[in-house]
Design a protein around this motif. Structure first.
Motif, PDB file in Angstrom:
ATOM      1  N   VAL A  67     -59.628 -38.513 -23.840  1.00  0.00           N
ATOM      2  CA  VAL A  67     -58.247 -38.857 -23.495  1.00  0.00           C
ATOM      3  C   VAL A  67     -57.307 -38.096 -24.434  1.00  0.00           C
ATOM      4  CG1 VAL A  67     -56.556 -40.706 -23.250  1.00  0.00           C
ATOM      5  CG2 VAL A  67     -58.974 -41.145 -22.749  1.00  0.00           C
ATOM      6  N   GLU A  68     -56.332 -37.384 -23.811  1.00  0.00           N
ATOM      7  CA  GLU A  68     -55.371 -36.589 -24.599  1.00  0.00           C
ATOM      8  C   GLU A  68     -54.068 -37.356 -24.760  1.00  0.00           C
ATOM      9  OE1 GLU A  68     -53.187 -32.182 -24.494  1.00  0.00           O
ATOM     10  OE2 GLU A  68     -54.433 -32.879 -22.821  1.00  0.00           O
ATOM     11  N   LYS A  69     -53.587 -37.369 -25.950  1.00  0.00           N
ATOM     12  CA  LYS A  69     -52.314 -38.031 -26.243  1.00  0.00           C
ATOM     13  C   LYS A  69     -51.163 -37.307 -25.541  1.00  0.00           C
ATOM     14  CE  LYS A  69     -49.453 -39.210 -30.249  1.00  0.00           C
ATOM     15  NZ  LYS A  69     -49.339 -39.115 -31.739  1.00  0.00           N
ATOM     16  N   PRO A  70     -50.163 -38.037 -25.052  1.00  0.00           N
ATOM     17  CA  PRO A  70     -49.029 -37.364 -24.393  1.00  0.00           C
ATOM     18  C   PRO A  70     -48.305 -36.427 -25.362  1.00  0.00           C
ATOM     19  CG  PRO A  70     -48.979 -39.728 -23.965  1.00  0.00           C
ATOM     20  CD  PRO A  70     -49.996 -39.501 -25.031  1.00  0.00           C
ATOM     21  N   SER A 101     -47.379 -43.764 -19.057  1.00  0.00           N
ATOM     22  CA  SER A 101     -46.297 -44.691 -18.739  1.00  0.00           C
ATOM     23  C   SER A 101     -45.068 -44.337 -19.575  1.00  0.00           C
ATOM     24  CB  SER A 101     -46.742 -46.150 -19.015  1.00  0.00           C
ATOM     25  OG  SER A 101     -47.029 -46.324 -20.388  1.00  0.00           O
ATOM     26  N   TYR A 102     -43.902 -44.570 -18.943  1.00  0.00           N
ATOM     27  CA  TYR A 102     -42.625 -44.261 -19.616  1.00  0.00           C
ATOM     28  C   TYR A 102     -41.800 -45.539 -19.717  1.00  0.00           C
ATOM     29  CZ  TYR A 102     -43.860 -39.412 -18.580  1.00  0.00           C
ATOM     30  OH  TYR A 102     -44.514 -38.205 -18.494  1.00  0.00           O
ATOM     31  N   ARG A 103     -41.160 -45.691 -20.828  1.00  0.00           N
ATOM     32  CA  ARG A 103     -40.333 -46.866 -21.061  1.00  0.00           C
ATOM     33  C   ARG A 103     -39.061 -46.456 -21.796  1.00  0.00           C
ATOM     34  NH1 ARG A 103     -40.385 -50.410 -25.480  1.00  0.00           N
ATOM     35  NH2 ARG A 103     -42.275 -49.348 -26.221  1.00  0.00           N
ATOM     36  N   TRP A 104     -37.894 -46.918 -21.257  1.00  0.00           N
ATOM     37  CA  TRP A 104     -36.593 -46.636 -21.850  1.00  0.00           C
ATOM     38  C   TRP A 104     -36.081 -47.866 -22.588  1.00  0.00           C
ATOM     39  CZ3 TRP A 104     -33.875 -42.180 -22.310  1.00  0.00           C
ATOM     40  CH2 TRP A 104     -34.241 -41.086 -21.519  1.00  0.00           C
ATOM     41  N   GLN A 105     -35.440 -47.608 -23.704  1.00  0.00           N
ATOM     42  CA  GLN A 105     -34.797 -48.681 -24.450  1.00  0.00           C
ATOM     43  C   GLN A 105     -33.583 -48.117 -25.181  1.00  0.00           C
ATOM     44  OE1 GLN A 105     -37.818 -50.115 -27.121  1.00  0.00           O
ATOM     45  NE2 GLN A 105     -37.627 -48.389 -28.536  1.00  0.00           N
ATOM     46  N   ARG A 106     -32.685 -49.009 -25.557  1.00  0.00           N
ATOM     47  CA  ARG A 106     -31.464 -48.609 -26.263  1.00  0.00           C
ATOM     48  C   ARG A 106     -31.642 -48.901 -27.751  1.00  0.00           C
ATOM     49  NH1 ARG A 106     -25.418 -50.626 -24.430  1.00  0.00           N
ATOM     50  NH2 ARG A 106     -24.220 -49.334 -25.900  1.00  0.00           N
ATOM     51  N   ILE A 107     -31.181 -47.943 -28.602  1.00  0.00           N
ATOM     52  CA  ILE A 107     -31.346 -48.076 -30.056  1.00  0.00           C
ATOM     53  C   ILE A 107     -30.009 -48.418 -30.685  1.00  0.00           C
ATOM     54  CG2 ILE A 107     -32.065 -46.930 -32.163  1.00  0.00           C
ATOM     55  CD1 ILE A 107     -34.324 -47.425 -30.191  1.00  0.00           C
ATOM     56  N   ASN A 108     -30.003 -49.459 -31.484  1.00  0.00           N
ATOM     57  CA  ASN A 108     -28.809 -49.824 -32.238  1.00  0.00           C
ATOM     58  C   ASN A 108     -28.630 -48.808 -33.368  1.00  0.00           C
ATOM     59  OD1 ASN A 108     -26.889 -51.035 -33.995  1.00  0.00           O
ATOM     60  ND2 ASN A 108     -27.388 -53.056 -33.150  1.00  0.00           N
ATOM     61  N   GLU A 109     -27.515 -48.097 -33.335  1.00  0.00           N
ATOM     62  CA  GLU A 109     -27.314 -47.035 -34.327  1.00  0.00           C
ATOM     63  C   GLU A 109     -27.123 -47.590 -35.730  1.00  0.00           C
ATOM     64  OE1 GLU A 109     -24.212 -44.441 -33.116  1.00  0.00           O
ATOM     65  OE2 GLU A 109     -25.075 -44.043 -31.133  1.00  0.00           O
ATOM     66  N   GLY A 110     -26.783 -48.850 -35.842  1.00  0.00           N
ATOM     67  CA  GLY A 110     -26.582 -49.439 -37.174  1.00  0.00           C
ATOM     68  C   GLY A 110     -27.890 -49.691 -37.893  1.00  0.00           C
ATOM     69  N   ASP A 111     -28.770 -50.500 -37.302  1.00  0.00           N
ATOM     70  CA  ASP A 111     -30.028 -50.880 -37.951  1.00  0.00           C
ATOM     71  C   ASP A 111     -31.257 -50.294 -37.250  1.00  0.00           C
ATOM     72  OD1 ASP A 111     -29.881 -52.282 -35.631  1.00  0.00           O
ATOM     73  OD2 ASP A 111     -29.930 -54.278 -36.542  1.00  0.00           O
ATOM     74  N   ILE A 147     -40.103 -43.628 -24.379  1.00  0.00           N
ATOM     75  CA  ILE A 147     -41.426 -43.662 -25.010  1.00  0.00           C
ATOM     76  C   ILE A 147     -42.478 -43.387 -23.939  1.00  0.00           C
ATOM     77  CG2 ILE A 147     -43.077 -45.044 -26.315  1.00  0.00           C
ATOM     78  CD1 ILE A 147     -40.743 -46.706 -27.323  1.00  0.00           C
ATOM     79  N   ALA A 148     -43.285 -42.321 -24.158  1.00  0.00           N
ATOM     80  CA  ALA A 148     -44.386 -41.974 -23.262  1.00  0.00           C
ATOM     81  C   ALA A 148     -45.694 -42.453 -23.888  1.00  0.00           C
ATOM     82  CB  ALA A 148     -44.424 -40.469 -23.029  1.00  0.00           C
ATOM     83  N   THR A 149     -46.519 -43.218 -23.127  1.00  0.00           N
ATOM     84  CA  THR A 149     -47.716 -43.867 -23.684  1.00  0.00           C
ATOM     85  C   THR A 149     -48.901 -43.677 -22.750  1.00  0.00           C
ATOM     86  OG1 THR A 149     -46.272 -45.555 -24.650  1.00  0.00           O
ATOM     87  CG2 THR A 149     -48.625 -46.026 -24.610  1.00  0.00           C
ATOM     88  N   ASN A 150     -50.096 -43.479 -23.328  1.00  0.00           N
ATOM     89  CA  ASN A 150     -51.371 -43.542 -22.601  1.00  0.00           C
ATOM     90  C   ASN A 150     -52.423 -44.130 -23.527  1.00  0.00           C
ATOM     91  OD1 ASN A 150     -51.962 -41.452 -24.325  1.00  0.00           O
ATOM     92  ND2 ASN A 150     -52.469 -39.961 -22.713  1.00  0.00           N
ATOM     93  N   GLU A 151     -53.708 -44.006 -23.161  1.00  0.00           N
ATOM     94  CA  GLU A 151     -54.774 -44.629 -23.947  1.00  0.00           C
ATOM     95  C   GLU A 151     -54.889 -44.027 -25.348  1.00  0.00           C
ATOM     96  OE1 GLU A 151     -58.438 -44.512 -21.841  1.00  0.00           O
ATOM     97  OE2 GLU A 151     -57.565 -45.262 -19.986  1.00  0.00           O
ATOM     98  N   ALA A 152     -54.492 -42.737 -25.495  1.00  0.00           N
ATOM     99  CA  ALA A 152     -54.675 -42.051 -26.772  1.00  0.00           C
ATOM    100  C   ALA A 152     -53.537 -42.282 -27.747  1.00  0.00           C
ATOM    101  CB  ALA A 152     -54.859 -40.569 -26.541  1.00  0.00           C
ATOM    102  N   GLY A 153     -52.411 -42.683 -27.263  1.00  0.00           N
ATOM    103  CA  GLY A 153     -51.287 -42.890 -28.174  1.00  0.00           C
ATOM    104  C   GLY A 153     -49.951 -42.763 -27.451  1.00  0.00           C
ATOM    105  N   GLN A 154     -48.903 -42.477 -28.198  1.00  0.00           N
ATOM    106  CA  GLN A 154     -47.554 -42.415 -27.614  1.00  0.00           C
ATOM    107  C   GLN A 154     -46.692 -41.407 -28.353  1.00  0.00           C
ATOM    108  OE1 GLN A 154     -46.091 -46.442 -28.052  1.00  0.00           O
ATOM    109  NE2 GLN A 154     -45.230 -46.009 -30.094  1.00  0.00           N
ATOM    110  N   GLU A 155     -45.672 -40.918 -27.653  1.00  0.00           N
ATOM    111  CA  GLU A 155     -44.662 -40.026 -28.213  1.00  0.00           C
ATOM    112  C   GLU A 155     -43.316 -40.451 -27.629  1.00  0.00           C
ATOM    113  OE1 GLU A 155     -44.547 -37.787 -30.486  1.00  0.00           O
ATOM    114  OE2 GLU A 155     -46.673 -37.527 -30.935  1.00  0.00           O
ATOM    115  N   SER A 156     -42.214 -40.066 -28.299  1.00  0.00           N
ATOM    116  CA  SER A 156     -40.890 -40.509 -27.859  1.00  0.00           C
ATOM    117  C   SER A 156     -39.864 -39.401 -28.050  1.00  0.00           C
ATOM    118  CB  SER A 156     -40.456 -41.762 -28.612  1.00  0.00           C
ATOM    119  OG  SER A 156     -40.321 -41.487 -29.995  1.00  0.00           O
ATOM    120  N   CYS A 157     -38.714 -39.567 -27.362  1.00  0.00           N
ATOM    121  CA  CYS A 157     -37.564 -38.680 -27.517  1.00  0.00           C
ATOM    122  C   CYS A 157     -36.312 -39.526 -27.340  1.00  0.00           C
ATOM    123  CB  CYS A 157     -37.590 -37.531 -26.517  1.00  0.00           C
ATOM    124  SG  CYS A 157     -37.499 -38.051 -24.783  1.00  0.00           S
ATOM    125  N   VAL A 158     -35.166 -39.026 -27.837  1.00  0.00           N
ATOM    126  CA  VAL A 158     -33.904 -39.767 -27.770  1.00  0.00           C
ATOM    127  C   VAL A 158     -32.825 -38.864 -27.175  1.00  0.00           C
ATOM    128  CG1 VAL A 158     -34.429 -41.297 -29.705  1.00  0.00           C
ATOM    129  CG2 VAL A 158     -33.335 -39.093 -30.125  1.00  0.00           C
TER     130      VAL A 158
END
Length: 309
Positions: A67-70, A101-111, A147-158
């Motif tokens: 399994v290759e990590k994204p 799998s892909y998942r979107w979320q919003r990041i609080n710029e303060g904390d 956040i992009a995720t599979n069995e091997a792990g995950q990577e993200s971008c903003v």
């Protein structure tokens, strides 16, 4: 991929796995465990372990799944960052073992804390890497993470989303247009000024070279009669003197030289000279003029004219 036979280990049987496979323990004691380093997707498949002991063979089959990590996904925006408009957020990984799998979320710029997406957002079911933000407001402004995720792990971008006021856009566009128009007018004024100065300088340079059409011709100097008796006769010969004045300077001088000494020129020579040169002007019979009472008047050479009165 590896074998032991005749007291020697052969680990270069597969060119793709050469130098990456080895026995992990004492294979002479019966442990034929296999180690593969720098695992790659091409290493996936079925592996068979074959053991010969006292003339008998034993077999074991194992399936290896790699399994290759994204890869680090790429995030981008599509749409207008204006209030009331719609905006699409996209996320995709170029490589990795499916499913991803892909998942979107919003990041609080303060904390830097993860938050839920705005209530007006919708996730594309057929393409989970896409999120649609509807009816944008100032509350939609912020930092969004995929956040992009599979069995091997995950990577993200903003990606950063900054919603602008429509009124501010109009004011900025108006200001830009005003600046452009002002620069055009300034350029036009400068160009007209330079052209006017060049025209004025050209007129000043050309003014001395111009010939005025209304300039008066130089006036001829009148010669007064030598005596009062000749004055009465000058009126009768005025037309003759006017015609004589129109001759050229060279012929006037030659005629004057002949007229000055009429008694020294023989009639025969004068007639022969006239016949030889047809281009010379006709000689004036001064004897007849003398009989009519005409008087010869000499005019200086610099006037380049003579007058008979």
């Amino acid at each position: 991929v590896i074998t032991y036979s005749g007291g020697r280990v052969y680990d270069d049987l597969n060119e793709e796995q050469k130098g990456r496979v080895s026995f992990t323990s004492n294979f002479l004691a019966g442990d034929a465990s296999l180690q593969i380093i720098s695992l790659q997707s091409s290493d996936a498949g079925k592996y068979i372990c074959k053991v010969k002991n006292a003339g008998q063979y034993e077999w074991a089959i194992i399936t290896l799944k790699v399994v290759e990590k994204p890869s680090k996904p790429k995030c981008w925006l599509e749409g207008e960052l204006l209030e009331g408009k719609e905006l699409s957020l996209h996320c995709r990984s170029a490589s990795g073992t499916a499913p991803i799998s892909y998942r979107w979320q919003r990041i609080n710029e303060g904390d830097k804390r993860a938050e839920h997406l705005p209530p007006t957002s919708r996730v594309n079911i057929s393409n989970p890497g896409q999120v649609l933000l509807r009816n944008l407001t100032q509350m939609s402004t912020g930092l969004y993470q995929c956040i992009a995720t599979n069995e091997a792990g995950q990577e993200s971008c903003v990606v950063q989303v900054t919603v602008q006021h429509a009124q501010n856009i109009g004011m900025i566009a108006g200001a830009v247009c005003g600046v452009v128009v002002g620069l055009c007018l300034l350029f036009l004024v400068v160009k007209l000024t330079i052209r006017r100065k060049e025209k004025k300088r050209y007129e000043e340079e050309e003014a001395p070279n111009e010939i005025r059409e209304d300039a008066e011709a130089p006036k001829a100097h009148l010669v007064k009669p030598s005596s009062s008796s000749s004055g009465s006769r000058s009126s009768r010969s005025g037309s003759s003197s006017t015609r004589s004045t129109a001759n050229s300077a060279s012929r006037s001088q030659r005629t004057l030289s002949t007229e000055a000494t009429p008694h020294l020129t023989p009639p025969q020579y004068s007639q022969r000279e006239t016949e030889g040169k047809e281009t010379e002007p006709k000689k004036v019979d001064y004897n007849n003029l003398m009989k009519m009472g005409a008087t010869l008047v000499m005019v200086p050479a610099q006037s380049r004219a003579f007058q008979t009165v």
